[in-house]
Scaffold this active site. Structure first.
Site, PDB file in Angstrom:
ATOM      1  N   HIS A   1       0.837  -1.222   0.000  1.00  0.00           N
ATOM      2  CA  HIS A   1       0.000   0.000   0.000  1.00  0.00           C
ATOM      3  C   HIS A   1       0.863   1.259   0.000  1.00  0.00           C
ATOM      4  O   HIS A   1       0.443   2.297   0.523  1.00  0.00           O
ATOM      5  CB  HIS A   1      -0.952   0.033   1.198  1.00  0.00           C
ATOM      6  CG  HIS A   1      -1.700  -1.244   1.409  1.00  0.00           C
ATOM      7  ND1 HIS A   1      -2.893  -1.523   0.790  1.00  0.00           N
ATOM      8  CD2 HIS A   1      -1.385  -2.361   2.131  1.00  0.00           C
ATOM      9  CE1 HIS A   1      -3.305  -2.729   1.148  1.00  0.00           C
ATOM     10  NE2 HIS A   1      -2.390  -3.261   1.952  1.00  0.00           N
TER      11      HIS A   1
ATOM     12  N   SER B   1      15.155  21.311 -17.226  1.00  0.00           N
ATOM     13  CA  SER B   1      13.952  22.085 -17.519  1.00  0.00           C
ATOM     14  C   SER B   1      14.357  23.350 -18.256  1.00  0.00           C
ATOM     15  O   SER B   1      15.445  23.881 -18.042  1.00  0.00           O
ATOM     16  CB  SER B   1      13.252  22.441 -16.205  1.00  0.00           C
ATOM     17  OG  SER B   1      12.493  23.614 -16.357  1.00  0.00           O
TER      18      SER B   1
ATOM     19  N   LYS C   1      16.434  21.791 -12.167  1.00  0.00           N
ATOM     20  CA  LYS C   1      15.723  20.533 -12.389  1.00  0.00           C
ATOM     21  C   LYS C   1      16.578  19.454 -13.049  1.00  0.00           C
ATOM     22  O   LYS C   1      17.384  19.732 -13.929  1.00  0.00           O
ATOM     23  CB  LYS C   1      14.493  20.767 -13.267  1.00  0.00           C
ATOM     24  CG  LYS C   1      13.381  21.513 -12.582  1.00  0.00           C
ATOM     25  CD  LYS C   1      12.718  20.717 -11.461  1.00  0.00           C
ATOM     26  CE  LYS C   1      11.948  19.556 -11.987  1.00  0.00           C
ATOM     27  NZ  LYS C   1      10.509  19.748 -12.008  1.00  0.00           N
TER      28      LYS C   1
ATOM     29  N   GLU D   1       9.780   8.221 -17.262  1.00  0.00           N
ATOM     30  CA  GLU D   1       8.397   8.646 -17.505  1.00  0.00           C
ATOM     31  C   GLU D   1       7.942   8.226 -18.901  1.00  0.00           C
ATOM     32  O   GLU D   1       6.805   7.803 -19.114  1.00  0.00           O
ATOM     33  CB  GLU D   1       8.285  10.169 -17.372  1.00  0.00           C
ATOM     34  CG  GLU D   1       8.556  10.675 -15.964  1.00  0.00           C
ATOM     35  CD  GLU D   1       8.783  12.193 -15.956  1.00  0.00           C
ATOM     36  OE1 GLU D   1       7.882  12.916 -16.408  1.00  0.00           O
ATOM     37  OE2 GLU D   1       9.861  12.632 -15.509  1.00  0.00           O
TER      38      GLU D   1
ATOM     39  N   LYS E   1      -0.390  -4.600 -39.425  1.00  0.00           N
ATOM     40  CA  LYS E   1       1.060  -4.492 -39.238  1.00  0.00           C
ATOM     41  C   LYS E   1       1.521  -3.272 -38.438  1.00  0.00           C
ATOM     42  O   LYS E   1       2.447  -3.362 -37.638  1.00  0.00           O
ATOM     43  CB  LYS E   1       1.770  -4.503 -40.601  1.00  0.00           C
ATOM     44  CG  LYS E   1       1.835  -5.892 -41.210  1.00  0.00           C
ATOM     45  CD  LYS E   1       2.328  -5.878 -42.637  1.00  0.00           C
ATOM     46  CE  LYS E   1       1.248  -5.459 -43.606  1.00  0.00           C
ATOM     47  NZ  LYS E   1       0.079  -6.350 -43.673  1.00  0.00           N
TER      48      LYS E   1
HETATM   49  N1  ARG Z   1      -1.615  -4.916 -48.906  1.00  0.00           N
HETATM   50  C1  ARG Z   1      -2.352  -6.085 -48.502  1.00  0.00           C
HETATM   51  C2  ARG Z   1      -2.201  -6.297 -47.008  1.00  0.00           C
HETATM   52  O1  ARG Z   1      -1.323  -5.779 -46.414  1.00  0.00           O
HETATM   53  C3  ARG Z   1      -1.865  -7.284 -49.250  1.00  0.00           C
HETATM   54  C4  ARG Z   1      -2.898  -8.291 -49.584  1.00  0.00           C
HETATM   55  C5  ARG Z   1      -3.938  -7.735 -50.409  1.00  0.00           C
HETATM   56  N2  ARG Z   1      -4.737  -8.694 -51.079  1.00  0.00           N
HETATM   57  C6  ARG Z   1      -5.810  -8.312 -51.734  1.00  0.00           C
HETATM   58  N3  ARG Z   1      -6.424  -9.184 -52.400  1.00  0.00           N
HETATM   59  N4  ARG Z   1      -6.227  -7.082 -51.694  1.00  0.00           N
HETATM   60  O2  ARG Z   1      -3.004  -6.995 -46.408  1.00  0.00           O
END
Ligand code: ARG
Length: 462
Positions: free
Chosen positions: A155, A276, A282, A289, A324
């Site tokens: 705590h 700072s 500072k 952080e 991605k």
């Molecule tokens: N640029 C697409 C991706 O990153 C690749 C696959 C796309 N395929 C399609 N049939 N549009 O997912």
């Protein structure tokens, strides 16, 4: 015109071209894309699907493209939509007919997820290395400050004395579990989807296992519909990164607290502090952080991917293109945070006296005084109450338990003898915690051995 534009009569607008493109993100996967294409071409050649001369031209052409990209001489064009189209188009421009045979028995749907799996494997591997480095730093710090004692907290209140080595190793254990999660994410990524084609497999006599082996995958995916739409391996990577960032943020928070003038437990090196713009005095723990702050984004990356995948029907859907950016960000952020934390811990100064000073406050010996009575036969609950009275007395007198006289102790219980003072020494209190995993130094030595064995085992897995 795009490589797929045969059935189209109109070009897409500049806006939709840009909106639909993944090139700004997936160009980072150029090396994986080229490796995947080379392996696919070699397998097509071995299976007699394309001529060996074509394979040779494709491989040499792809090598030239890779060199151009790496030398900064490849002109990426957003109109190519993604890295797969960019490279294939450049290949056809370079070698003609042979280049146009590369996409036989393949779709971007299995191509993109192959690239992403190769990329994820590489990133997991890099993260496992950075994770090991941070653990080594924590273990070294634990050894260096083995005997330093500080208050343990519950705590955020002084609870019982612990050794700093024990405190630091607590984090080392968190990060060793994270290594396990990263390694699981690596394994999840380690199957090759090539040969799944768009969604249903292909009529060409592909040798999927040969392509997989060529690319260093341990196996092949078992269902083509699942293969082109499965991004669980990215979830696993993002989850592993999120948990590890949460651990880093906990350590970062303690670094911030411990470097305040209220605590003064540590002093960060100048290299891991900032000043700072207005307050000349500072010295801010900005980087701790930032680690704390970046954790929010990494967890956000995980949540974003979970929601992208939610309710997606089989098989490939363009939504998957959103997979991605977050995962790449999560991996890069975690790697930077590991590096930053390792640097910060290995260069900070530990102010053992400041820690020691706090050990003397907050009646850290109270549990042990109660145990003293309980070991003499008094039920622990009774002993707890008696020590509560002693603490109250200290509170009133504004002194510590160690300042009470034997008479003060005896006034509460006859069981107290002269040896009670021995029960009040912080090092003895900590050392007496000999249970496996406790803060007693003998137990910490065992713990250190275990953690170092684990480190060696994990090192050998890379
Ligand atoms: N640029 C697409 C991706 O990153 C690749 C696959 C796309 N395929 C399609 N049939 N549009 O997912």
């Amino acid at each position: 015109m795009a490589l797929w534009s045969g059935r189209f009569t109109e070009d897409v607008s500049e806006f939709t071209q840009r909106f639909g493109a993944s090139l700004p993100i997936d160009k980072q996967l150029y090396a994986q894309d080229i490796a995947g294409s080379k392996a696919h071409a070699r397998m097509l050649g071995q299976q007699g699907v394309i001529a060996l001369d074509d394979v040779e031209a494709i491989v040499a052409g792809l090598d030239r493209i890779q060199a151009r990209i790496e030398e900064g001489e490849f002109a990426f064009d957003i109109n190519d939509e993604d890295i797969h189209m960019s490279i294939e188009k450049a290949l056809i421009a370079d070698i003609g007919e042979a280049g146009a045979r590369l996409h036989t028995g393949r779709s971007r749907n299995d191509q993109v997820v192959t690239d992403t799996r190769l990329f994820a494997k590489q990133r997991c591997h890099d993260l496992m290395e950075a994770n090991l480095q941070l653990r080594r730093v924590l273990v070294d710090a634990a050894k260096e400050h083995f005997d330093v004692i500080l208050p343990g907290y519950t705590h955020m209140q002084h609870a019982q004395p612990v050794f700093l080595s024990h405190h630091l190793l607590a984090y080392a254990w968190m990060f060793s579990r994270d290594f396990g999660r990263l390694s699981a994410a690596y394994e999840a990524a380690d199957v090759c989807p090539l040969g799944s084609a768009a969604l249903a497999g292909t009529t060409y006599p592909l040798d999927r296992r040969a392509t997989a082996a060529d690319l260093g995958f341990s196996g092949v995916t078992a269902n083509s519909l699942d293969a082109v739409s499965d991004r669980d391996f990215l979830l696993d990577l993002s989850y592993a990164a999120s948990v590890s960032c949460v651990h880093l943020s906990r350590l970062a928070e303690e670094v911030v607290l411990w470097s305040t003038s209220e605590f003064g437990f540590i002093t960060l090196s100048d290299a891991f502090s900032t000043g700072s713009s207005i307050m000349p005095q500072k010295k801010n723990p900005d980087f701790a952080e930032l680690i704390r702050g970046k954790t929010g984004r990494v967890v956000g990356d995980l949540v974003a991917l979970l929601i992208t995948l939610k309710s997606l029907p089989l098989a490939y859907n363009k939504d998957l293109q959103e997979d991605k950016e977050g995962a790449i960000d999560a991996a890069r952020t975690l790697e930077d945070c590991y590096t930053c934390m390792a640097g910060m811990i290995s260069t900070m100064r530990v102010n053992a006296e400041a820690m020691r000073e706090q050990v003397n406050k907050g009646y850290l010996a109270a549990t042990d005084v109660a145990d003293y009575l309980a070991k003499k036969g008094l039920p622990f609950r009774r002993a707890h109450e008696i020590v509560g009275h002693l603490v109250l007395l200290c509170d009133q007198r504004k002194c510590g338990l160690e300042d009470l006289s034997l008479e003060d102790f005896k006034a509460e219980s006859d069981l107290f003898e002269a040896d009670i003072t021995g029960a009040l020494d912080a090092e003895s209190i900590a050392d007496a915690r000999m249970t496996e995993g406790g803060t007693g130094r003998d137990a910490i030595r065992d713990q250190l051995r275990m953690i170092e064995t684990g480190l060696l085992a994990d090192e050998s897995r890379l």
